[in-house]
Structure formats: structure tokens, C-alpha cells
Write a protein that holds these residues in place. Structure first.
Motif, PDB file in Angstrom:
ATOM      1  N   ILE A 136      30.817  52.765  63.566  1.00 53.27           N
ATOM      2  CA  ILE A 136      29.552  52.398  64.206  1.00 53.27           C
ATOM      3  C   ILE A 136      29.574  50.940  64.655  1.00 53.27           C
ATOM      4  O   ILE A 136      29.226  50.612  65.805  1.00 53.27           O
ATOM      5  CB  ILE A 136      28.377  52.648  63.246  1.00 53.27           C
ATOM      6  CG1 ILE A 136      28.211  54.154  62.978  1.00 53.27           C
ATOM      7  CG2 ILE A 136      27.084  52.071  63.822  1.00 53.27           C
ATOM      8  CD1 ILE A 136      27.185  54.472  61.924  1.00 53.27           C
ATOM      9  N   LEU A 137      30.002  50.039  63.774  1.00 56.84           N
ATOM     10  CA  LEU A 137      29.966  48.614  64.081  1.00 56.84           C
ATOM     11  C   LEU A 137      31.017  48.212  65.107  1.00 56.84           C
ATOM     12  O   LEU A 137      30.905  47.155  65.727  1.00 56.84           O
ATOM     13  CB  LEU A 137      30.150  47.800  62.796  1.00 56.84           C
ATOM     14  CG  LEU A 137      29.012  47.965  61.777  1.00 56.84           C
ATOM     15  CD1 LEU A 137      29.290  47.160  60.518  1.00 56.84           C
ATOM     16  CD2 LEU A 137      27.668  47.552  62.387  1.00 56.84           C
ATOM     17  N   CYS A 138      32.034  49.036  65.297  1.00 51.04           N
ATOM     18  CA  CYS A 138      32.998  48.791  66.374  1.00 51.04           C
ATOM     19  C   CYS A 138      32.531  49.403  67.693  1.00 51.04           C
ATOM     20  O   CYS A 138      32.756  48.836  68.774  1.00 51.04           O
ATOM     21  CB  CYS A 138      34.373  49.362  65.999  1.00 51.04           C
ATOM     22  SG  CYS A 138      35.230  48.450  64.696  1.00 51.04           S
ATOM     23  N   ALA A 139      31.867  50.566  67.607  1.00 56.86           N
ATOM     24  CA  ALA A 139      31.413  51.243  68.826  1.00 56.86           C
ATOM     25  C   ALA A 139      30.294  50.474  69.525  1.00 56.86           C
ATOM     26  O   ALA A 139      30.186  50.504  70.753  1.00 56.86           O
ATOM     27  CB  ALA A 139      30.948  52.663  68.497  1.00 56.86           C
ATOM     28  N   LEU A 140      29.463  49.775  68.775  1.00 50.17           N
ATOM     29  CA  LEU A 140      28.343  49.048  69.376  1.00 50.17           C
ATOM     30  C   LEU A 140      28.816  47.964  70.349  1.00 50.17           C
ATOM     31  O   LEU A 140      28.384  47.951  71.507  1.00 50.17           O
ATOM     32  CB  LEU A 140      27.455  48.455  68.281  1.00 50.17           C
ATOM     33  CG  LEU A 140      26.584  49.473  67.537  1.00 50.17           C
ATOM     34  CD1 LEU A 140      25.967  48.845  66.292  1.00 50.17           C
ATOM     35  CD2 LEU A 140      25.480  50.000  68.448  1.00 50.17           C
ATOM     36  N   PRO A 141      29.701  47.042  69.946  1.00 50.13           N
ATOM     37  CA  PRO A 141      30.160  46.050  70.928  1.00 50.13           C
ATOM     38  C   PRO A 141      31.054  46.641  72.008  1.00 50.13           C
ATOM     39  O   PRO A 141      31.037  46.181  73.155  1.00 50.13           O
ATOM     40  CB  PRO A 141      30.918  45.026  70.072  1.00 50.13           C
ATOM     41  CG  PRO A 141      31.314  45.756  68.842  1.00 50.13           C
ATOM     42  CD  PRO A 141      30.234  46.755  68.597  1.00 50.13           C
ATOM     43  N   LEU A 142      31.850  47.676  71.663  1.00 50.98           N
ATOM     44  CA  LEU A 142      32.724  48.274  72.672  1.00 50.98           C
ATOM     45  C   LEU A 142      31.920  48.940  73.780  1.00 50.98           C
ATOM     46  O   LEU A 142      32.365  48.990  74.934  1.00 50.98           O
ATOM     47  CB  LEU A 142      33.665  49.285  72.016  1.00 50.98           C
ATOM     48  CG  LEU A 142      34.778  48.689  71.142  1.00 50.98           C
ATOM     49  CD1 LEU A 142      35.575  49.804  70.457  1.00 50.98           C
ATOM     50  CD2 LEU A 142      35.704  47.807  71.969  1.00 50.98           C
ATOM     51  N   ASN A 143      30.763  49.470  73.459  1.00 49.65           N
ATOM     52  CA  ASN A 143      29.882  50.070  74.458  1.00 49.65           C
ATOM     53  C   ASN A 143      28.880  49.060  75.020  1.00 49.65           C
ATOM     54  O   ASN A 143      27.917  49.448  75.669  1.00 49.65           O
ATOM     55  CB  ASN A 143      29.130  51.259  73.856  1.00 49.65           C
ATOM     56  CG  ASN A 143      30.002  52.484  73.690  1.00 49.65           C
ATOM     57  OD1 ASN A 143      30.136  53.296  74.606  1.00 49.65           O
ATOM     58  ND2 ASN A 143      30.603  52.625  72.522  1.00 49.65           N
ATOM     59  N   ARG A 144      29.125  47.791  74.751  1.00 44.77           N
ATOM     60  CA  ARG A 144      28.309  46.682  75.247  1.00 44.77           C
ATOM     61  C   ARG A 144      26.827  46.845  74.891  1.00 44.77           C
ATOM     62  O   ARG A 144      25.931  46.506  75.658  1.00 44.77           O
ATOM     63  CB  ARG A 144      28.476  46.526  76.754  1.00 44.77           C
ATOM     64  CG  ARG A 144      29.884  46.132  77.167  1.00 44.77           C
ATOM     65  CD  ARG A 144      29.982  45.901  78.650  1.00 44.77           C
ATOM     66  NE  ARG A 144      29.745  47.138  79.383  1.00 44.77           N
ATOM     67  CZ  ARG A 144      29.628  47.203  80.707  1.00 44.77           C
ATOM     68  NH1 ARG A 144      29.716  46.104  81.430  1.00 44.77           N
ATOM     69  NH2 ARG A 144      29.424  48.359  81.309  1.00 44.77           N
ATOM     70  N   ALA A 145      26.583  47.402  73.701  1.00 47.83           N
ATOM     71  CA  ALA A 145      25.203  47.555  73.236  1.00 47.83           C
ATOM     72  C   ALA A 145      24.614  46.239  72.774  1.00 47.83           C
ATOM     73  O   ALA A 145      23.407  46.159  72.509  1.00 47.83           O
ATOM     74  CB  ALA A 145      25.148  48.575  72.095  1.00 47.83           C
ATOM     75  N   TRP A 146      25.438  45.195  72.658  1.00 50.59           N
ATOM     76  CA  TRP A 146      24.953  43.867  72.272  1.00 50.59           C
ATOM     77  C   TRP A 146      25.026  42.883  73.433  1.00 50.59           C
ATOM     78  O   TRP A 146      24.876  41.678  73.239  1.00 50.59           O
ATOM     79  CB  TRP A 146      25.765  43.334  71.092  1.00 50.59           C
ATOM     80  CG  TRP A 146      25.527  44.100  69.818  1.00 50.59           C
ATOM     81  CD1 TRP A 146      24.459  44.872  69.513  1.00 50.59           C
ATOM     82  CD2 TRP A 146      26.394  44.155  68.676  1.00 50.59           C
ATOM     83  NE1 TRP A 146      24.591  45.417  68.259  1.00 50.59           N
ATOM     84  CE2 TRP A 146      25.771  44.987  67.707  1.00 50.59           C
ATOM     85  CE3 TRP A 146      27.625  43.580  68.359  1.00 50.59           C
ATOM     86  CZ2 TRP A 146      26.339  45.260  66.480  1.00 50.59           C
ATOM     87  CZ3 TRP A 146      28.196  43.859  67.126  1.00 50.59           C
ATOM     88  CH2 TRP A 146      27.557  44.680  66.190  1.00 50.59           C
ATOM     89  N   SER A 147      25.229  43.374  74.650  1.00 54.74           N
ATOM     90  CA  SER A 147      25.317  42.498  75.811  1.00 54.74           C
ATOM     91  C   SER A 147      23.965  41.853  76.098  1.00 54.74           C
ATOM     92  O   SER A 147      22.927  42.526  76.107  1.00 54.74           O
ATOM     93  CB  SER A 147      25.789  43.291  77.036  1.00 54.74           C
ATOM     94  OG  SER A 147      25.715  42.507  78.202  1.00 54.74           O
ATOM     95  N   GLN A 148      23.974  40.542  76.328  1.00 56.32           N
ATOM     96  CA  GLN A 148      22.729  39.836  76.612  1.00 56.32           C
ATOM     97  C   GLN A 148      22.069  40.308  77.897  1.00 56.32           C
ATOM     98  O   GLN A 148      20.859  40.137  78.078  1.00 56.32           O
ATOM     99  CB  GLN A 148      22.999  38.330  76.710  1.00 56.32           C
ATOM    100  CG  GLN A 148      23.262  37.660  75.368  1.00 56.32           C
ATOM    101  CD  GLN A 148      23.395  36.167  75.487  1.00 56.32           C
ATOM    102  OE1 GLN A 148      23.522  35.636  76.588  1.00 56.32           O
ATOM    103  NE2 GLN A 148      23.368  35.469  74.363  1.00 56.32           N
ATOM    104  N   HIS A 149      22.825  40.912  78.793  1.00 53.78           N
ATOM    105  CA  HIS A 149      22.270  41.351  80.080  1.00 53.78           C
ATOM    106  C   HIS A 149      21.330  42.538  79.933  1.00 53.78           C
ATOM    107  O   HIS A 149      20.521  42.803  80.830  1.00 53.78           O
ATOM    108  CB  HIS A 149      23.390  41.713  81.048  1.00 53.78           C
ATOM    109  CG  HIS A 149      24.254  40.549  81.428  1.00 53.78           C
ATOM    110  ND1 HIS A 149      23.757  39.439  82.068  1.00 53.78           N
ATOM    111  CD2 HIS A 149      25.577  40.308  81.250  1.00 53.78           C
ATOM    112  CE1 HIS A 149      24.727  38.566  82.279  1.00 53.78           C
ATOM    113  NE2 HIS A 149      25.843  39.065  81.784  1.00 53.78           N
ATOM    114  N   VAL A 150      21.420  43.284  78.828  1.00 49.42           N
ATOM    115  CA  VAL A 150      20.580  44.468  78.675  1.00 49.42           C
ATOM    116  C   VAL A 150      19.589  44.342  77.526  1.00 49.42           C
ATOM    117  O   VAL A 150      18.642  45.135  77.451  1.00 49.42           O
ATOM    118  CB  VAL A 150      21.443  45.737  78.464  1.00 49.42           C
ATOM    119  CG1 VAL A 150      22.354  45.965  79.643  1.00 49.42           C
ATOM    120  CG2 VAL A 150      22.255  45.652  77.174  1.00 49.42           C
TER     121      VAL A 150
END
Length: 496
Positions: free
Chosen positions: A86-100
């Protein structure tokens, strides 16, 4: 044609060489600071990441405790593997991107995509290593992480939007560049939708003087990059103007490299967005592809199933409320409980829409006498203090409880949970071509019009919102609208 970087000079053997000179770095030509993430952006990102980590740890630890209690085994390997996935999939799917973060449905789509990816990875790992007892982690732990993380992100977004609306803080400084008319439109939109977080602080136009929409013009269009380096703007919004040729836009993109500013180009199709717009390269050229709106297909089947299943479940759950409202209406004036009215549905087909009666029995006959007091926009008839509304009806209208029986229309397939407002037949007679596109899909019990002002909207704004839904519909958008509808109904804003 550009001059060569250096002049060729002859060498022994007649071979000409070119003296290469270093190309000046545009970003270093001035001493202005580079635009970077502000303190509130860093804090907000840290809060989102912290909440996601907290949700993951909370659910995984709870799952371990439950399984220990039930089976006597801790499943530590399964737990650590699921948490890592889970914690690897979140940044890989750009779920923490500041743009969204904090904007639109894309943030929630990426969160859902990341959790789906994590579930698939955990399932495949179980198959590869013979751990066939991963089902609780795939079908319970991962979805529950989403159920915990989603409301946390929503609450953070509410705090962010409140700071922007009420205090005018947590905004991104924007430089707008284009024709005065299109820049003015952009400024008005950013002010009307402060939750987006854009604050136009400076403008560049062809003339380079004056002001647009109360914002001072900082320079000409050929000075945009220079002004950005001086002001440290985070967003450069380019609106339409004959000056912006492909070559000039490309040069601007190059000049903004290293400034930390994001270049945003407003397309000519201003009201088309979301899943219909895609950029692809063809023959070395970036092309903006606009796909046709999806009125049929697999996603529409899913929407149909979801609508009817949700309507059926909703009718069962709120049946005591429906009964109570029916009794109040009946005891108020002994008239009929329901009011049935012909409305226009998909492809222009009429149907009978059912609502709780909120007016006196002969309301339709009295309407002609009140036409001079009409406060509705366009062909709509609305009055803030309509004398035909009963005491019970006023309460029902304020909180949209009179519309609950429309769930029967949704169950019967003539309406959808989310869609354009269902118009009266006499309204559609005066529809122009753009407004008639509202009839390409089923009307909805709620929609963008419901969560954006309801009866306070102008006619043009109501049509624009309905067309935006028709053109850019998605399942994620439906979920967001349903969630916002609950807030709009509770507040009673814009209903009369």
C-alpha cells in the motif's frame, strides 16, 4: 534564420572548426528567487501522507489483532507485505502529488487506483509464494484502508477550502498572459471558485499597460518569463491570443525551465475537460485529442446498475421517513400526498416524475396569476416566497425532502441518481441547440446544478453546468456529486 553560435575559422588541413560558447542559463540571468513549494503546501502534503500512513497502520494492526483472536496466528508476514504494498503503491500512482492534492476528483481516483494496485500485488504475491490465505488482506484490509483514508483526505480538503474561501490564504500566485478578454474571464473564474486556490496577481497582455479585472498589467506577452522570474509566480496561465504561436509557446516553456513555475495553457475548448482530453504525439507534434462523450457502453451499464441498486436500497432504508412525511402532508390540508408532473427525459421522451406535494392542491391553476412575479432564470418559474407553498412544503423544499420519491423514477429507469435537471415540456420548446444536449442523458435526482447553487443559479450557468456533466461524465464525478449533494441538502443553501 538564427546566427551561428561561433564563427568558423580555418585550421591546418582546411577543416573548419566551430568555437562553441556556453549558452546562457535564462534562469540565472536575474537574482530573483526560484518559485518553490510554499510552507502551506509542504504542511498539507505532510498531513495527507501522515493520514495515509496512519490509516494503513491502523487497519493493518487491527487486522492482525482480529486474526490473532480468531485463528491464533499473527500473520506478521502478510501484514508487513500488505502495508508495504500500500505505502509503495500510493507514491507510484502519484497519489501524493501536490498537483492533485485538494483539487477535483483526480485525487480520489489516484487513491483508488493505488489501493487497487496494492490489492492485485498482494494477491499475486500470495499465488507466487503459495500463501493462499491472503484473501482477508486483499478483500478486507486493503478496502478498509481506503474507507479510512478517504474521509481523512476529505476533511483535510474541507479545511483547505475553508482557509481559501474565508481567509484568502493557502493560494497559489498566478501570472495570467493572453488577450484582455480571456484573461478577464480567467480572473473572474478564479474569484468565483476560490477553492481552486488560484490568485491572479499579475497579467501580461499585448499592450503591456493598464489593468485587467482589477489586476495590474506587469508587462507585454514577450516578457512573461522575465516577469515570472522577478515575481516568483507558481503558475503561468496562458489564455488565447493571436500572439501565442506554437513556436512562442515552446520558447516560453523553455524559458520557464528552472523557475519552478508550472505552465498551464487554456485550450480553445474551455468547457471540455476531464477524461475526454488526452495529449498524444503524432508525427512529432503534440496533439490534443478530444474523444466523443460516452452516452453508451460498459461504464453506462455500470451506472445503470449502480443507480437502480442504490435507489432500491435507499427506498428500503428511508421508508420510515417517507411514511412520516406522507402523514404530515396528509394531515396538513387533507390533500394528495404525491404530485406527479410530466418531465422530459433522455432523447426527448416524456415521463411522469413523482414528488411529495409541497403546494396547495390547485397550484397549477394559480401559477398563471403569478407570472408577473416570476424570479426564475430563463424559462424557469421560481419565487422565493411562493404563496402556493404550504407550511410543510416549505420545510420539505428547503432540505429537498420533496424529491425523495424520485427514487421510484430512478428504480424504474426514467431517471438517474446524477444527471441534468429534469425539464418541463414547455421549457424545452425554447431550448437552443446547446441546451438540447442536456437531453442526451437521463435527468438526475441531483447534479452539478444541485451542488453549485440550486435555485440561485442563472439560466446560463445552469445550462453550462448541465452541459459540463453531459460532456465530461465519469463514475468518479458521480460519487463526488452525491457526496456534495448531502452537504448542500443539509445546509439548505439556494433552495426555495
Amino acid at each position: 534564420m538564427e546566427d551561428p553560435v561561433g564563427k568558423p575559422f580555418p585550421e591546418a588541413g582546411g577543416v573548419a572548426r566551430v568555437r562553441l560558447q556556453p549558452v546562457p542559463d535564462v534562469a540565472t540571468e536575474t537574482s530573483a528567487p526560484r518559485a518553490s513549494a510554499t510552507s502551506w503546501e509542504r504542511r498539507y502534503s505532510a498531513c495527507v501522507i501522515g493520514c495515509d500512513v496512519f490509516a494503513t497502520v491502523l487497519v493493518i494492526v487491527s487486522a492482525v489483532l482480529v486474526l490473532v483472536e480468531v485463528t491464533g496466528r499473527p500473520y506478521l508476514l502478510h501484514a508487513s507485505g500488505t502495508a508495504t504494498a500500500i505505502l509503495c503503491a500510493l507514491p507510484l500512482n502519484r497519489a501524493w502529488s501536490q498537483h492533485v492534492l485538494g483539487e477535483g476528483a483526480e485525487e480520489f481516483r489516484r487513491l483508488g487506483r493505488a489501493l487497487l494496485t496494492a490489492g492485485v500485488v498482494v494477491a499475486l504475491a500470495g499465488l507466487m509464494f503459495g500463501a493462499l490465505d491472503v484473501q482477508p488482506w486483499v478483500f478486507f484490509a486493503v478496502p478498509v484502508v481506503g474507507l479510512v483514508a478517504l474521509p481523512q483526505r476529505y476533511l483535510l480538503r474541507r479545511f483547505l477550502h475553508r482557509a481559501r474561501h474565508v481567509h484568502g490564504t493557502c493560494m497559489l500566485p498566478v501570472m495570467a498572459a493572453g488577450a484582455p478578454a480571456t484573461v478577464h474571464d480567467l480572473i473572474q473564474r478564479t474569484r468565483a471558485d476560490a477553492h481552486v486556490g488560484w490568485h491572479v496577481e499579475a497579467v501580461c497582455t499585448d499592450s503591456g499597460t493598464g489593468e485587467v479585472g482589477g489586476v495590474a498589467v506587469a508587462g507585454r506577452l514577450d516578457e512573461v518569463a522575465e516577469q515570472v522570474r522577478r515575481g516568483g509566480y507558481r503558475v503561468v496561465a496562458v489564455t488565447s491570443d493571436p500572439y501565442w504561436t506554437p513556436a512562442r509557446l515552446q520558447r516560453l516553456a523553455w524559458d520557464l525551465e528552472g523557475t519552478g513555475a508550472e505552465l498551464v495553457v487554456a485550450p480553445v475548448l474551455m468547457e471540455v475537460g476531464g477524461p475526454r482530453l488526452n495529449v498524444s504525439g503524432v508525427l512529432g507534434m503534440p496533439l490534443l485529442r478530444v474523444s466523443a462523450p460516452a452516452f453508451t457502453g460498459g461504464r453506462r451499464v455500470v451506472k445503470e446498475i449502480f443507480d437502480r441498486a442504490t435507489a432500491a436500497a435507499g427506498l428500503v432504508l428511508i421508508s420510515p421517513v417517507l411514511l412520516l412525511i406522507a402523514l404530515l402532508i396528509k394531515f396538513n390540508d387533507r390533500g394528495p400526498v404525491f404530485y406527479r408532473q410530466h418531465r422530459v427525459g433522455r432523447d426527448g421522451h416524456t415521463f411522469r416524475m413523482i414528488k411529495f406535494r409541497t403546494m396547495v392542491v390547485d397550484a397549477d391553476r394559480v401559477r398563471n396569476e403569478l407570472l408577473t412575479a416570476n424570479e426564475g432564470a430563463g424559462p424557469l418559474f421560481k419565487m422565493r416566497r411562493d404563496p402556493r407553498v404550504t407550511r410543510v412544503g416549505a420545510v420539505l423544499r428547503r432540505y429537498s425532502l420533496d424529491e425523495l420519491p424520485q427514487l421510484f423514477n430512478v428504480l424504474g429507469g426514467t431517471m438517474s441518481l446524477v444527471g441534468p435537471r429534469p425539464p418541463l415540456p414547455e421549457e424545452t420548446v425554447s431550448y437552443e441547440r446547446a441546451a438540447r444536449r442536456r437531453l442526451l442523458v437521463k435527468p438526475g435526482l441531483t447534479g452539478l446544478w444541485q451542488v453549485s447553487g440550486r435555485s440561485d443559479l442563472s439560466w446560463d450557468e445552469s445550462v453550462r453546468l448541465d452541459l459540463r456533466y453531459v460532456e465530461d461524465w465519469s463514475l468518479a464525478l458521480d460519487m463526488v456529486i452525491l457526496w456534495k449533494t448531502a452537504r448542500a441538502v443539509v445546509s439548505g443553501r439556494g433552495a426555495y
